[in-house]
Scaffold this motif. Structure first.
Motif, short mmCIF file in Angstrom:
data_model
loop_
_atom_site.label_atom_id
_atom_site.label_comp_id
_atom_site.label_asym_id
_atom_site.label_seq_id
_atom_site.Cartn_x
_atom_site.Cartn_y
_atom_site.Cartn_z
N ALA A 18 0.83 -1.21 0.00
CA ALA A 18 0.00 0.00 0.00
C ALA A 18 0.87 1.26 0.00
O ALA A 18 0.59 2.22 -0.72
CB ALA A 18 -0.94 -0.02 1.21
N ARG A 19 1.94 1.24 0.81
CA ARG A 19 2.84 2.40 0.84
C ARG A 19 3.44 2.64 -0.54
O ARG A 19 3.49 3.77 -1.02
CB ARG A 19 3.94 2.20 1.87
N ALA A 20 3.91 1.58 -1.18
CA ALA A 20 4.51 1.71 -2.51
C ALA A 20 3.51 2.31 -3.50
O ALA A 20 3.86 3.16 -4.33
CB ALA A 20 5.02 0.36 -2.99
N PHE A 21 2.25 1.90 -3.40
CA PHE A 21 1.22 2.44 -4.28
C PHE A 21 1.09 3.95 -4.09
O PHE A 21 1.11 4.71 -5.05
CB PHE A 21 -0.12 1.76 -4.00
N TYR A 22 0.94 4.40 -2.83
CA TYR A 22 0.77 5.83 -2.57
C TYR A 22 2.02 6.61 -2.95
O TYR A 22 1.93 7.74 -3.44
CB TYR A 22 0.35 6.08 -1.12
N GLU A 23 3.18 6.02 -2.77
CA GLU A 23 4.41 6.72 -3.17
C GLU A 23 4.52 6.82 -4.69
O GLU A 23 5.02 7.81 -5.20
CB GLU A 23 5.62 6.06 -2.53
N ARG A 24 3.99 5.83 -5.42
CA ARG A 24 3.95 5.95 -6.89
C ARG A 24 3.02 7.08 -7.32
O ARG A 24 3.19 7.64 -8.40
CB ARG A 24 3.52 4.62 -7.53
N LEU A 25 2.06 7.42 -6.47
CA LEU A 25 1.17 8.55 -6.75
C LEU A 25 1.82 9.89 -6.41
O LEU A 25 1.24 10.95 -6.64
CB LEU A 25 -0.13 8.42 -5.96
N GLY A 26 3.02 9.84 -5.82
CA GLY A 26 3.73 11.07 -5.46
C GLY A 26 3.64 11.45 -4.00
O GLY A 26 4.14 12.50 -3.60
N TRP A 27 3.01 10.63 -3.17
CA TRP A 27 2.90 10.91 -1.74
C TRP A 27 4.21 10.51 -1.07
O TRP A 27 4.91 9.61 -1.54
CB TRP A 27 1.76 10.11 -1.13
N HIS A 28 4.53 11.16 0.05
CA HIS A 28 5.75 10.86 0.80
C HIS A 28 5.34 10.48 2.22
O HIS A 28 4.74 11.28 2.93
CB HIS A 28 6.70 12.06 0.82
N GLY A 29 5.68 9.24 2.63
CA GLY A 29 5.27 8.76 3.94
C GLY A 29 6.44 8.42 4.83
O GLY A 29 7.58 8.30 4.38
N GLU A 34 5.31 -0.58 11.68
CA GLU A 34 4.40 -1.15 10.68
C GLU A 34 3.18 -0.28 10.39
O GLU A 34 2.11 -0.78 10.04
CB GLU A 34 3.98 -2.57 11.08
N THR A 35 3.34 1.02 10.56
CA THR A 35 2.29 2.00 10.30
C THR A 35 2.90 3.12 9.47
O THR A 35 3.97 3.62 9.81
CB THR A 35 1.74 2.56 11.61
N VAL A 36 2.24 3.52 8.39
CA VAL A 36 2.75 4.57 7.52
C VAL A 36 1.87 5.81 7.67
O VAL A 36 0.63 5.71 7.61
CB VAL A 36 2.81 4.12 6.05
N PHE A 37 2.51 6.96 7.85
CA PHE A 37 1.83 8.23 8.02
C PHE A 37 2.16 9.14 6.84
O PHE A 37 3.33 9.35 6.53
CB PHE A 37 2.28 8.93 9.31
N PHE A 38 1.12 9.70 6.21
CA PHE A 38 1.27 10.69 5.15
C PHE A 38 0.63 11.98 5.62
O PHE A 38 -0.54 11.97 6.05
CB PHE A 38 0.55 10.25 3.87
N GLN A 39 1.35 13.09 5.55
CA GLN A 39 0.74 14.39 5.83
C GLN A 39 -0.18 14.71 4.66
O GLN A 39 0.22 14.60 3.50
CB GLN A 39 1.82 15.47 5.96
#
Length: 149
Positions: A18-29, A34-39
């Motif tokens: 899931a983190r890799a997916f959001y990072e491919r969208l340009g998000w930085h977490g 084992e918990t990922v936080f995105f501002q």
């Protein structure tokens, strides 16, 4: 209760994927325990294991008894507050308004204090005091820089 959502937590099957997916969208977490936080503006989007989120909400994955909407949706909304007393007061107010308390307020593993309720359609809400996520005057939060390692 102030009109505010502090965090949206998505219960995911695989946090790394899931983190890799959001990072491919340009998000930085940032990942911690084992918990990922995105501002995300004045709130945070959080990725956490679905089974862990369900247990934290106070029910098992797939079940919310006596809720018209059926099972656990895999999403929890959080409303952060400034004190433990505020958590107690808002959980009690939600129950008086017709909510179902799924986890009474208690100390948390992250050093805070929180409880959960579901609204009339089974949507999970966490009311939390988290000293690691202080609220700004307008109620917004900023994801802290977590130590690496």
């Amino acid at each position: 209760m102030e009109q505010r959502v502090s965090l949206i937590t998505l219960g995911v099957a695989d946090v790394r994927r899931a983190r890799a997916f959001y990072e491919r969208l340009g998000w930085h977490g940032q990942e911690v325990e084992e918990t990922v936080f995105f501002q995300a503006g004045g709130i945070a989007l959080v990725l956490w294991g679905r089974d862990k989120l369900a247990r934290d909400c106070g029910f098992t994955d797939g079940t919310i008894t006596d809720r018209p909407a059926g099972g656990f949706s895999g999403v929890a909304l959080a409303h952060n507050v400034r004190s433990e007393a505020e958590v107690d007061g808002l959980i009690a107010a939600a129950e008086r308004a017709g909510a179902t308390v799924t986890r009474p307020p208690a100390k948390t593993f992250y050093g805070g204090y929180a409880g959960y309720f579901t609204d009339l359609d089974g949507h999970a809400w966490e009311i939390a005091y988290n000293p690691g996520f202080p609220l700004a005057a307008d109620g917004s939060i900023t994801v802290p820089d977590f130590p690496v390692g």
